[in-house]
Design an enzyme around this catalytic site. Structure first.
Site, PDB file in Angstrom:
ATOM      1  N   SER A  13     -21.080  22.965-104.222  1.00  0.00           N
ATOM      2  CA  SER A  13     -20.299  23.992-104.928  1.00  0.00           C
ATOM      3  C   SER A  13     -18.796  23.706-104.846  1.00  0.00           C
ATOM      4  O   SER A  13     -18.062  23.985-105.795  1.00  0.00           O
ATOM      5  CB  SER A  13     -20.632  25.394-104.410  1.00  0.00           C
ATOM      6  OG  SER A  13     -20.023  25.627-103.169  1.00  0.00           O
ATOM      7  N   MET A  95     -21.961  15.861 -94.749  1.00  0.00           N
ATOM      8  CA  MET A  95     -22.343  16.090 -93.362  1.00  0.00           C
ATOM      9  C   MET A  95     -22.575  14.778 -92.622  1.00  0.00           C
ATOM     10  O   MET A  95     -23.668  14.510 -92.129  1.00  0.00           O
ATOM     11  CB  MET A  95     -23.581  16.986 -93.303  1.00  0.00           C
ATOM     12  CG  MET A  95     -23.338  18.352 -93.911  1.00  0.00           C
ATOM     13  SD  MET A  95     -21.829  19.120 -93.275  1.00  0.00           S
ATOM     14  CE  MET A  95     -22.056  20.801 -93.779  1.00  0.00           C
ATOM     15  N   ASN A 112     -10.892  17.173 -95.996  1.00  0.00           N
ATOM     16  CA  ASN A 112     -12.169  17.835 -95.723  1.00  0.00           C
ATOM     17  C   ASN A 112     -11.959  19.343 -95.816  1.00  0.00           C
ATOM     18  O   ASN A 112     -10.862  19.846 -95.560  1.00  0.00           O
ATOM     19  CB  ASN A 112     -12.656  17.479 -94.309  1.00  0.00           C
ATOM     20  CG  ASN A 112     -13.995  18.118 -93.975  1.00  0.00           C
ATOM     21  OD1 ASN A 112     -14.899  18.166 -94.822  1.00  0.00           O
ATOM     22  ND2 ASN A 112     -14.128  18.626 -92.764  1.00  0.00           N
ATOM     23  N   HIS A 114     -13.629  22.987 -94.374  1.00  0.00           N
ATOM     24  CA  HIS A 114     -14.525  23.494 -93.330  1.00  0.00           C
ATOM     25  C   HIS A 114     -14.489  25.021 -93.339  1.00  0.00           C
ATOM     26  O   HIS A 114     -13.405  25.612 -93.452  1.00  0.00           O
ATOM     27  CB  HIS A 114     -14.103  22.946 -91.962  1.00  0.00           C
ATOM     28  CG  HIS A 114     -15.052  23.327 -90.878  1.00  0.00           C
ATOM     29  ND1 HIS A 114     -16.310  22.771 -90.759  1.00  0.00           N
ATOM     30  CD2 HIS A 114     -14.940  24.245 -89.871  1.00  0.00           C
ATOM     31  CE1 HIS A 114     -16.934  23.319 -89.722  1.00  0.00           C
ATOM     32  NE2 HIS A 114     -16.126  24.213 -89.173  1.00  0.00           N
ATOM     33  N   ASP A 150     -14.416  17.462 -88.003  1.00  0.00           N
ATOM     34  CA  ASP A 150     -13.642  18.623 -88.468  1.00  0.00           C
ATOM     35  C   ASP A 150     -12.286  18.697 -87.764  1.00  0.00           C
ATOM     36  O   ASP A 150     -11.857  19.762 -87.298  1.00  0.00           O
ATOM     37  CB  ASP A 150     -14.442  19.931 -88.263  1.00  0.00           C
ATOM     38  CG  ASP A 150     -15.720  19.933 -89.086  1.00  0.00           C
ATOM     39  OD1 ASP A 150     -15.695  19.433 -90.226  1.00  0.00           O
ATOM     40  OD2 ASP A 150     -16.749  20.416 -88.590  1.00  0.00           O
ATOM     41  N   GLU A 179     -12.942  29.016-100.143  1.00  0.00           N
ATOM     42  CA  GLU A 179     -12.951  27.545-100.050  1.00  0.00           C
ATOM     43  C   GLU A 179     -12.633  26.928-101.410  1.00  0.00           C
ATOM     44  O   GLU A 179     -11.847  26.000-101.530  1.00  0.00           O
ATOM     45  CB  GLU A 179     -14.325  27.042 -99.591  1.00  0.00           C
ATOM     46  CG  GLU A 179     -14.669  27.343 -98.154  1.00  0.00           C
ATOM     47  CD  GLU A 179     -16.005  26.720 -97.762  1.00  0.00           C
ATOM     48  OE1 GLU A 179     -16.286  25.580 -98.114  1.00  0.00           O
ATOM     49  OE2 GLU A 179     -16.786  27.411 -97.065  1.00  0.00           O
TER      50      GLU A 179
HETATM   51  C1  GAR Z   1     -19.125  24.343 -97.310  1.00  0.00           C
HETATM   52  O1  GAR Z   1     -19.117  25.633 -96.777  1.00  0.00           O
HETATM   53  C2  GAR Z   1     -18.212  23.442 -96.516  1.00  0.00           C
HETATM   54  O2  GAR Z   1     -17.055  24.080 -96.046  1.00  0.00           O
HETATM   55  C3  GAR Z   1     -19.098  23.052 -95.375  1.00  0.00           C
HETATM   56  O3  GAR Z   1     -20.343  22.811 -95.978  1.00  0.00           O
HETATM   57  C4  GAR Z   1     -20.474  23.665 -97.101  1.00  0.00           C
HETATM   58  C5  GAR Z   1     -20.865  22.812 -98.290  1.00  0.00           C
HETATM   59  O4  GAR Z   1     -21.108  23.628 -99.397  1.00  0.00           O
HETATM   60  N1  GAR Z   1     -18.594  21.911 -94.678  1.00  0.00           N
HETATM   61  C6  GAR Z   1     -18.671  21.766 -93.373  1.00  0.00           C
HETATM   62  O5  GAR Z   1     -19.232  22.562 -92.651  1.00  0.00           O
HETATM   63  C7  GAR Z   1     -18.011  20.518 -92.817  1.00  0.00           C
HETATM   64  N2  GAR Z   1     -18.045  20.497 -91.430  1.00  0.00           N
HETATM   65  P1  GAR Z   1     -21.042  23.020-100.845  1.00  0.00           P
HETATM   66  O6  GAR Z   1     -21.963  21.794-100.827  1.00  0.00           O
HETATM   67  O7  GAR Z   1     -21.576  24.112-101.719  1.00  0.00           O
HETATM   68  O8  GAR Z   1     -19.616  22.644-101.142  1.00  0.00           O
END
Ligand code: GAR
Length: 205
Positions: A13, A95, A112, A114, A150, A179
């Site tokens: 997203s 990830m 990045n 987070h 992170d 975000e």
């Molecule tokens: C998001 O909330 C992002 O901030 C998090 O993974 C999700 C991915 O959602 N990232 C982390 O936790 C990094 N350590 P998305 O695939 O819908 O963007």
């Protein structure tokens, strides 16, 4: 003009918010874009390809050492001309930890996002960590990537209140909305060359 690589592992997203902003000219001065996933089932791959017509690449981490993964990643970055003078790499729910070699090579060119106010609640399930800790405010952070998880100089943060009625799903949703906004803003600051460093601090000029 910059060339942009967006690295994803899942639903994408944040990636979609970035691609949408490019399409709507809320992010400008981007030439080539490529989306790279470390899983073939990353839903974001279909969104990039089918909704935005953006080329996608997959590097399956399975069976690769970290070094082998990084070499393949470098090959793709080279192919799309995401280089160390005009390239930007955005981790968007990617990830996996990037190798020291790439992080150093693209120093201050990897971002990045987070879902917490770093340095609190690094790693997986940041929203659950915040709820478990009982904090009243959480949020999200866009930062430059260094070699730790992170971690790295913080560019932008946004606070999100935690309500008594919140659970992991409701909090994650509220944070995700923010975000999508701050990632776009941070990318614009990067492209506009507005980010200056002093030690671990990033100043917006
Ligand atoms: C998001 O909330 C992002 O901030 C998090 O993974 C999700 C991915 O959602 N990232 C982390 O936790 C990094 N350590 P998305 O695939 O819908 O963007």
């Amino acid at each position: 003009m910059i060339n942009l690589a967006i690295l994803i592992s899942g639903r994408g997203s944040n990636m979609a918010a970035i691609l949408n902003a490019i399409e709507n000219k809320q992010i400008t001065n981007v030439d080539k874009v490529v989306v790279i996933a470390n899983r073939s089932d990353a839903v974001g791959l279909q969104i990039a390809k089918n909704l935005y017509g953006v080329p996608t690449e997959i590097i399956l981490k399975k069976n690769l050492t970290n070094e082998e993964f990084d070499i393949k990643l470098l090959d793709i970055l080279k192919l799309y001309n995401v280089n160390t003078s005009n390239g930007l790499i955005c981790l968007a729910g990617f990830m996996q930890i990037l190798g020291e070699f790439i992080v150093n090579m693209y120093a201050h060119r990897i971002l990045n996002i987070h879902p917490s106010l770093l340095p609190s609640f690094k790693g997986l399930n940041a929203q659950k960590q915040a709820l478990d800790a009982g904090v009243k405010i959480s949020g999200c952070t866009v930062h430059f990537v260094d070699t730790a998880v992170d971690n790295g100089p913080i560019i932008l943060q946004k606070c999100v209140p935690i309500f008594d009625s919140d659970n992991e799903t409701s909090l994650s949703k509220r944070i995700l909305g923010e975000e999508h906004k701050i990632y776009k803003d941070a990318i614009n600051l990067f492209i506009g060359n507005k980010l200056k460093f002093k030690g671990n601090r990033v100043f917006i000029s």
